[in-house]
Structure formats: C-alpha cells, structure tokens
Design a protein around this motif. Structure first.
Motif, short mmCIF file in Angstrom:
data_model
loop_
_atom_site.label_atom_id
_atom_site.label_comp_id
_atom_site.label_asym_id
_atom_site.label_seq_id
_atom_site.Cartn_x
_atom_site.Cartn_y
_atom_site.Cartn_z
N THR A 12 0.75 -1.12 -0.02
CA THR A 12 0.00 0.05 -0.02
C THR A 12 0.82 1.14 -0.04
O THR A 12 0.31 2.37 -0.27
CB THR A 12 -1.01 0.02 1.19
OG1 THR A 12 -0.20 -0.04 2.30
CG2 THR A 12 -2.09 -0.99 1.16
N ASN A 13 2.25 0.99 0.31
CA ASN A 13 2.95 2.37 0.24
C ASN A 13 3.79 2.67 -1.08
O ASN A 13 4.12 3.39 -1.35
CB ASN A 13 3.97 2.36 1.69
CG ASN A 13 3.33 2.85 2.82
OD1 ASN A 13 3.15 4.02 3.00
ND2 ASN A 13 2.62 1.80 3.44
N VAL A 14 4.17 1.32 -1.56
CA VAL A 14 4.89 1.39 -2.84
C VAL A 14 4.20 1.51 -4.05
O VAL A 14 4.92 1.83 -5.17
CB VAL A 14 5.89 0.25 -2.68
CG1 VAL A 14 6.95 0.31 -1.67
CG2 VAL A 14 5.36 -1.19 -2.85
N GLU A 15 3.04 1.10 -4.29
CA GLU A 15 2.24 0.80 -5.36
C GLU A 15 1.42 2.14 -5.38
O GLU A 15 0.46 2.39 -4.59
CB GLU A 15 1.39 -0.44 -5.18
CG GLU A 15 0.47 -0.46 -6.68
CD GLU A 15 1.28 -0.55 -7.76
OE1 GLU A 15 0.82 0.08 -8.92
OE2 GLU A 15 2.31 -0.92 -7.98
N ARG A 16 1.53 2.96 -6.59
CA ARG A 16 0.90 4.29 -6.50
C ARG A 16 -0.70 3.99 -6.79
O ARG A 16 -1.65 4.90 -6.48
CB ARG A 16 1.43 4.82 -7.96
CG ARG A 16 2.72 5.60 -7.51
CD ARG A 16 2.82 6.84 -8.61
NE ARG A 16 3.66 7.83 -8.15
CZ ARG A 16 3.89 8.92 -9.01
NH1 ARG A 16 3.51 9.02 -10.38
NH2 ARG A 16 4.74 9.88 -8.54
N ALA A 17 -0.96 3.15 -7.47
CA ALA A 17 -2.45 2.65 -7.71
C ALA A 17 -3.33 2.20 -6.34
O ALA A 17 -4.44 2.69 -6.41
CB ALA A 17 -2.60 1.46 -8.63
N GLN B 217 -2.57 3.83 -3.51
CA GLN B 217 -2.65 4.98 -2.38
C GLN B 217 -3.45 5.73 -2.58
O GLN B 217 -3.64 6.97 -2.91
CB GLN B 217 -1.16 5.80 -2.91
CG GLN B 217 0.09 5.27 -2.63
CD GLN B 217 1.53 6.01 -2.99
OE1 GLN B 217 1.53 6.92 -3.46
NE2 GLN B 217 2.57 5.13 -2.88
N THR B 218 -4.74 5.28 -2.04
CA THR B 218 -5.99 5.88 -2.11
C THR B 218 -6.41 5.84 -0.40
O THR B 218 -5.63 5.06 0.29
CB THR B 218 -7.02 5.35 -2.77
OG1 THR B 218 -7.10 3.72 -2.18
CG2 THR B 218 -6.83 5.03 -4.25
N TYR C 215 -4.79 3.42 2.33
CA TYR C 215 -4.19 4.11 3.52
C TYR C 215 -4.40 3.69 5.06
O TYR C 215 -3.63 3.41 5.70
CB TYR C 215 -4.42 5.65 3.34
CG TYR C 215 -3.71 6.42 4.51
CD1 TYR C 215 -2.40 6.69 4.58
CD2 TYR C 215 -4.46 7.10 5.43
CE1 TYR C 215 -1.87 7.43 5.79
CE2 TYR C 215 -4.08 7.90 6.43
CZ TYR C 215 -2.57 8.20 6.39
OH TYR C 215 -2.07 8.67 7.53
N HIS D 31 -5.96 14.00 1.75
CA HIS D 31 -4.99 13.53 2.68
C HIS D 31 -5.16 14.09 4.18
O HIS D 31 -4.67 13.12 4.98
CB HIS D 31 -3.73 13.82 2.00
CG HIS D 31 -2.47 13.33 2.50
ND1 HIS D 31 -2.53 11.83 2.75
CD2 HIS D 31 -1.57 13.89 3.16
CE1 HIS D 31 -1.15 11.61 3.45
NE2 HIS D 31 -0.75 12.90 3.66
N THR E 68 -2.21 -6.27 -8.04
CA THR E 68 -0.87 -5.34 -7.77
C THR E 68 0.19 -6.45 -7.22
O THR E 68 1.44 -6.22 -7.39
CB THR E 68 -1.14 -4.30 -6.74
OG1 THR E 68 -2.11 -3.46 -7.07
CG2 THR E 68 0.06 -3.72 -6.16
#
Length: 315
Positions: free
Chosen positions: A55-60, A62-63, A67, A144, A306
């Motif tokens: 969840t921290n390295v994959e941009r897809a 990062q919602t 989070y 955020h 992912t």
C-alpha cells in the motif's frame, strides 16, 4: 514476591507478581503450542507487513481506503506483539512470572491498541460510506489531511482514558492466589483476583467498553445500513455487485473482530469458566490478525493484481 499486610483487620497476602498459567495444564504439548503460535505470529508479521509495503510502494493503491488498510495492518502487528512474544517465552522456558508493573504496561498497551483498532474499523466504514453514498464529494471529504487526522484521532483518542483505567485496575488490591488463569494480562481475569470493593472499577470498565467498543460498532452499523440502502437503489446488478465487493472484506473483518471480542469480554465478566475464555481470547488475539491479510488480499481484485505485478517484477 509477596508480603503480608492487613486489610479489614485480617492478615492477607498481597500479590507483588502474577503467574501467567496460560495453557500450563497441557504439560506435554508446550513445545507443540510454541511451534504453532510461532508460525502464526510469523504469518501475522509477514501478511500484515506485506500489506503495509504494497500500500506504500504501489501508486495505484495510494488511496484513502488502502491508506487506512495499511495503518490497520500496522496496528495488527503492534497488537499481537504486545502479548505473543512473552507468551512464546513462557511456553519455551516455562517461567511464567510477571511483575505488577510489567502486567500493567502490557494491559495498557494492549487496550490502547484494541481501542485504536476499533476506531480504525469505524473510520474505514465511514470511508466506504462516503465512497458509495456520496461519491461526488469523496475526493473533497476524504482528502489526505482528513485521512491523516482520522488516523491520528484513532490512535490518541483513547490513550488518556486507558491510562486512567489501567491505574484504576491496579489500584485495587490483589490478594490470595497470584495465579492469573490467562496467557496475558487482561482485565476480566485480573478482576477475578482482586479483593475488596471492585464495583467502581468494574463500572468504569463497562463505561469504557461502551465508549470505545459499542459506539464505534454502532457507527459501523449505521454506515453499513446507509450503504445497503444506497446499493439496493442502484439500477444495475453489476453496480450492486461492485459496491458490495468493495465492502465485503471490511465487513468480514468487523464481524470477526467484534464478534470474538464481545463474546470474550462479556463471557469473561460473567461467571463462566476461564478455560473457554482463554480459547476465545486466543481466537481474537492471533487468529483474526492472521486471517485479515488473507481476507483483504483474496477478496480484492486490485490487491491481487498489484501483488502479481510486484512479484513478477522482483522475483
């Protein structure tokens, strides 16, 4: 270590440390239990750690939803690490003594993390409510800054009350037997060893359970009631199915966490056998954190895609 004092004009042995009995009655299975619980603990660390990394390295991913999921997995790791290492140590060397101070620290951190997990589950339900019931306002509401504030609020809200609650529990004198029939320091078995008037302490325990368990649960229930009403109004079956799938993982975790937790605490505070309580506590202490990563990964298509992409890249 014990000393003798007086309480209501009677000689009483006051407890200075506890003996965590755990599953000491299973003399021939201590090493087997050690291996089983060690494997489960490693699975908890690896499974929840993988969720945090992904969840921290994959941009897809990062919602807001992921989070909160990453923070939830971190709480799961901390939550089990408060109790399982000492439990493993006790199973290995058979030294089950724990001082009052160590017991109080363990109880305090355990309760803080349980409260944090309870609030995070409510926050995740609110996130799903906004996403499904107010999708046009979702980017505006769940920005955020708002997400960070909600996570911090989940962590810090219960800390002052839990510290006071822990102080109250250990302000009650413990006398007689120092054998705590549990595998970690928890409130119900501790109160069973308390002597004197425990009504005030037990009353505040119920108040805290109401504030930090029942109220978040009712908020989750309200969120999913509104979500269900919205989903049933969707015109297409595909839309309903997609909306249900985004909530199913979280709803399953909620049922496991609150179901086992409520049964354990309310049964423990009754006159039931602590043998059953230990099994139920073990379930919500180690089984639920172990299966949570499986629930989220196996029931979430985005997560599966992912994971496959990351594994194909790095392995």
């Amino acid at each position: 270590m014990e000393y003798t004092g007086k309480l209501t004009d009677k000689n009483i042995t006051f407890i200075k440390e506890f003996i965590l009995l755990g599953f000491s009655e299973l003399h021939n299975f201590q090493r087997v239990l050690f291996v089983i619980i060690l494997v489960i603990y490693i699975c908890i660390l690896l499974g929840n750690g993988l969720i945090i990394v992904i969840t921290n390295v994959e941009r897809a991913l990062q919602t807001p939803m992921y989070y909160f999921l990453g923070n939830f997995s971190f709480v799961e790791i901390c939550y089990t690490s408060v109790t399982l290492p000492r439990m493993l140590k006790n199973l290995w060397n058979q030294k089950r003594h724990i001082s009052l101070l160590s017991c109080a620290v363990q109880l305090c951190f355990f309760l803080i993390l349980v409260v944090t997990e309870s609030f995070l589950l409510a926050v995740m339900a609110y996130d799903r409510y906004i996403a499904i019931c107010k999708p046009l306002y979702y980017p505006l509401i769940m920005n955020h800054k708002m997400c960070v504030q909600m996570v911090i609020g989940s962590w810090v809200t219960g800390i002052p009350v839990i510290i006071v609650q822990t102080y109250q529990v250990f302000s009650v004198p413990f006398c007689g037997s120092n054998k705590l029939d549990h595998f970690f320091c928890d409130m119900p078995p501790l109160m069973k060893l308390a002597c004197g008037d425990t009504f005030r302490t037990e009353f505040f325990i119920f108040v805290d359970c109401f504030l930090f368990a029942l109220i978040p649960f009712l908020l989750i229930l309200f969120s999913y009631t509104r979500i269900l009403q919205t989903i049933l109004k969707l015109p297409s079956i595909t839309g309903r199915s997609k909306a249900f799938s985004t909530c199913s993982s979280h709803l399953t975790v909620v049922c496991l966490f609150y179901g086992s937790g409520f049964i354990a605490y309310f049964q423990s505070l009754s006159s039931s056998s602590l043998g059953t309580d230990k099994i139920i506590s073990l379930f919500y202490m180690i089984v639920t954190p172990m299966v949570n990563p499986l629930i989220y990964s196996l029931r979430n298509k985005d997560f599966i895609v992912t994971m496959r992409k990351l594994f194909s890249t790095y392995i």
